[in-house]
Design an enzyme around this catalytic site. Structure first.
Site, PDB file in Angstrom:
ATOM      1  N   ASN A   9      42.896  41.134  55.110  1.00  0.00           N
ATOM      2  CA  ASN A   9      42.051  40.284  55.948  1.00  0.00           C
ATOM      3  C   ASN A   9      42.965  39.236  56.566  1.00  0.00           C
ATOM      4  O   ASN A   9      43.385  38.301  55.881  1.00  0.00           O
ATOM      5  CB  ASN A   9      40.956  39.627  55.098  1.00  0.00           C
ATOM      6  CG  ASN A   9      40.187  38.581  55.879  1.00  0.00           C
ATOM      7  OD1 ASN A   9      40.178  38.615  57.119  1.00  0.00           O
ATOM      8  ND2 ASN A   9      39.547  37.654  55.186  1.00  0.00           N
ATOM      9  N   LYS A  11      42.312  36.990  58.595  1.00  0.00           N
ATOM     10  CA  LYS A  11      41.606  35.754  58.948  1.00  0.00           C
ATOM     11  C   LYS A  11      41.968  35.390  60.396  1.00  0.00           C
ATOM     12  O   LYS A  11      42.243  36.282  61.187  1.00  0.00           O
ATOM     13  CB  LYS A  11      41.937  34.627  57.975  1.00  0.00           C
ATOM     14  CG  LYS A  11      41.773  35.019  56.510  1.00  0.00           C
ATOM     15  CD  LYS A  11      41.918  33.839  55.599  1.00  0.00           C
ATOM     16  CE  LYS A  11      42.024  34.293  54.166  1.00  0.00           C
ATOM     17  NZ  LYS A  11      41.074  33.643  53.293  1.00  0.00           N
ATOM     18  N   HIS A  95      31.845  37.552  54.340  1.00  0.00           N
ATOM     19  CA  HIS A  95      33.006  36.886  53.735  1.00  0.00           C
ATOM     20  C   HIS A  95      32.611  35.441  53.397  1.00  0.00           C
ATOM     21  O   HIS A  95      31.847  34.814  54.139  1.00  0.00           O
ATOM     22  CB  HIS A  95      34.195  36.914  54.704  1.00  0.00           C
ATOM     23  CG  HIS A  95      35.460  36.451  54.059  1.00  0.00           C
ATOM     24  ND1 HIS A  95      35.754  35.112  53.922  1.00  0.00           N
ATOM     25  CD2 HIS A  95      36.487  37.139  53.479  1.00  0.00           C
ATOM     26  CE1 HIS A  95      36.928  35.003  53.296  1.00  0.00           C
ATOM     27  NE2 HIS A  95      37.391  36.215  53.016  1.00  0.00           N
ATOM     28  N   GLU A  97      33.992  32.722  53.804  1.00  0.00           N
ATOM     29  CA  GLU A  97      34.231  31.725  54.863  1.00  0.00           C
ATOM     30  C   GLU A  97      33.126  31.785  55.919  1.00  0.00           C
ATOM     31  O   GLU A  97      32.810  30.770  56.548  1.00  0.00           O
ATOM     32  CB  GLU A  97      35.634  31.942  55.468  1.00  0.00           C
ATOM     33  CG  GLU A  97      36.728  31.473  54.501  1.00  0.00           C
ATOM     34  CD  GLU A  97      38.048  32.208  54.591  1.00  0.00           C
ATOM     35  OE1 GLU A  97      38.297  32.874  55.619  1.00  0.00           O
ATOM     36  OE2 GLU A  97      38.828  32.132  53.624  1.00  0.00           O
ATOM     37  N   GLU A 166      34.749  38.474  45.549  1.00  0.00           N
ATOM     38  CA  GLU A 166      35.734  37.444  45.866  1.00  0.00           C
ATOM     39  C   GLU A 166      35.249  36.096  45.347  1.00  0.00           C
ATOM     40  O   GLU A 166      34.469  35.404  46.036  1.00  0.00           O
ATOM     41  CB  GLU A 166      35.937  37.350  47.379  1.00  0.00           C
ATOM     42  CG  GLU A 166      36.460  38.625  48.001  1.00  0.00           C
ATOM     43  CD  GLU A 166      37.235  38.322  49.271  1.00  0.00           C
ATOM     44  OE1 GLU A 166      38.419  38.646  49.316  1.00  0.00           O
ATOM     45  OE2 GLU A 166      36.638  37.729  50.201  1.00  0.00           O
ATOM     46  N   GLY A 172      42.552  31.945  48.728  1.00  0.00           N
ATOM     47  CA  GLY A 172      43.504  31.068  49.407  1.00  0.00           C
ATOM     48  C   GLY A 172      43.965  29.890  48.565  1.00  0.00           C
ATOM     49  O   GLY A 172      44.576  28.956  49.074  1.00  0.00           O
ATOM     50  N   SER A 208      43.576  35.569  46.138  1.00  0.00           N
ATOM     51  CA  SER A 208      44.981  35.333  45.793  1.00  0.00           C
ATOM     52  C   SER A 208      45.654  36.546  45.138  1.00  0.00           C
ATOM     53  O   SER A 208      46.461  36.402  44.216  1.00  0.00           O
ATOM     54  CB  SER A 208      45.113  34.084  44.906  1.00  0.00           C
ATOM     55  OG  SER A 208      44.650  32.933  45.608  1.00  0.00           O
TER      56      SER A 208
HETATM   57  C1  PEP Z   1      40.343  36.781  51.674  1.00  0.00           C
HETATM   58  O1  PEP Z   1      40.578  36.264  52.758  1.00  0.00           O
HETATM   59  O2  PEP Z   1      39.406  37.562  51.562  1.00  0.00           O
HETATM   60  C2  PEP Z   1      41.215  36.465  50.541  1.00  0.00           C
HETATM   61  C3  PEP Z   1      40.982  37.017  49.387  1.00  0.00           C
HETATM   62  O3  PEP Z   1      42.245  35.578  50.783  1.00  0.00           O
HETATM   63  P1  PEP Z   1      43.523  35.293  49.829  1.00  0.00           P
HETATM   64  O4  PEP Z   1      44.058  36.642  49.396  1.00  0.00           O
HETATM   65  O5  PEP Z   1      44.469  34.545  50.688  1.00  0.00           O
HETATM   66  O6  PEP Z   1      43.025  34.520  48.649  1.00  0.00           O
END
Ligand code: PEP
Length: 244
Positions: A9, A11, A95, A97, A166, A172, A208
């Site tokens: 992803n 972003k 997601h 976000e 998630e 992040g 992460s």
């Molecule tokens: C994500 O954007 O879905 C995500 C898991 O980000 P990160 O791996 O940076 O934590």
């Protein structure tokens, strides 16, 4: 058999030159197998570039969001049909976000997943609890509410989705759920999916994920791969996660 799936992803990151280097390195370095798959979910303007540079490779591409509407007066929205025209296979739905910064509700996420399926895309439905919810021991209740809203809307079509767990506190932040924490929630989700006749849906962990922790997370019985943010912007790191 549920094969391994690793999805990047991006972003809101990238640029034409940077993407070209990343996509070319992924296409050159990825060794697909019958049991493992890789995909990247790119910002909308880069779908053409992904299609151009990944066509002929074994890497699929997709979008990071999709409108719940098919067409009409929805300024700024992008429909599933439009995304599908770019040869995309996947679209993220819900997601954290999007839920956090755009107020997306469970029913809207479910409608987005439904719209994606109707256009021939595979929705990757994201669920997960915030830190406050985890600390209040509401993790099970939150993810059950989130997944059940999608199951109610899709019925047997739930079997044609991918689900990503998630935990918001791990996205992040550099703070990864332990393999045991991930497995506990994945087992719960697997149970909800099984009761809807969708036991074989691939369940990804996101938050992460890095090359250093991917193997231990993916080694858990109900973790079928990962949704990877930051680390998917580095070709070498993302390829190593895909092969973990
Ligand atoms: C994500 O954007 O879905 C995500 C898991 O980000 P990160 O791996 O940076 O934590």
């Amino acid at each position: 058999m549920r094969g391994r799936l690793v999805v990047g992803n991006w972003k809101m990151n990238g640029g034409l030159a940077q993407n070209a280097a990343l996509l070319s390195a992924l296409a050159a370095g990825w060794r697909a197998g019958a049991d493992r798959e890789m995909a990247v979910c790119v910002p909308f303007p880069y779908l053409t570039q992904a299609k151009g540079l990944l066509a002929g490779s074994a890497i699929a591409w997709g979008a990071q969001d999709v409108s719940e509407h098919a067409s009409g007066a929805f300024t700024g929205e992008v429909s599933a049909g439009m995304i599908a025209e770019f040869g995309a296979r996947y679209a993220l739905a819900g997601h954290s976000e999007r839920r956090q910064f755009h107020g997306e509700r469970d029913e809207q996420v479910a409608a987005k997943a439904k719209a994606a399926l109707a256009a021939g895309l595979t929705p990757i439905v994201c669920v997960g609890e915030t830190l406050a919810e985890r600390e209040a021991e509401q993790t099970s209740a939150v993810v059950t509410r989130q997944i059940d809203a999608v199951i109610r809307a899709l019925g047997t079509a739930m079997a044609r989705t991918v689900v990503a767990y998630e935990p918001v506190w791990a996205i992040g932040t550099g703070r990864t759920a332990s393999p045991e924490q991930a497995q506990e929630v994945h087992a719960l989700l697997r149970g909800r999916l099984a009761s809807a006749g969708a036991a074989d849906v691939r369940l990804l962990y996101g938050g992460s994920v890095k090359a250093a922790n991917a193997a231990s997370l993916f080694g858990m019985p109900d973790v079928d791969g990962g949704l990877v943010g930051g680390a998917s912007l580095d070709a070498r790191e993302f390829l190593a996660i895909g092969l973990a």
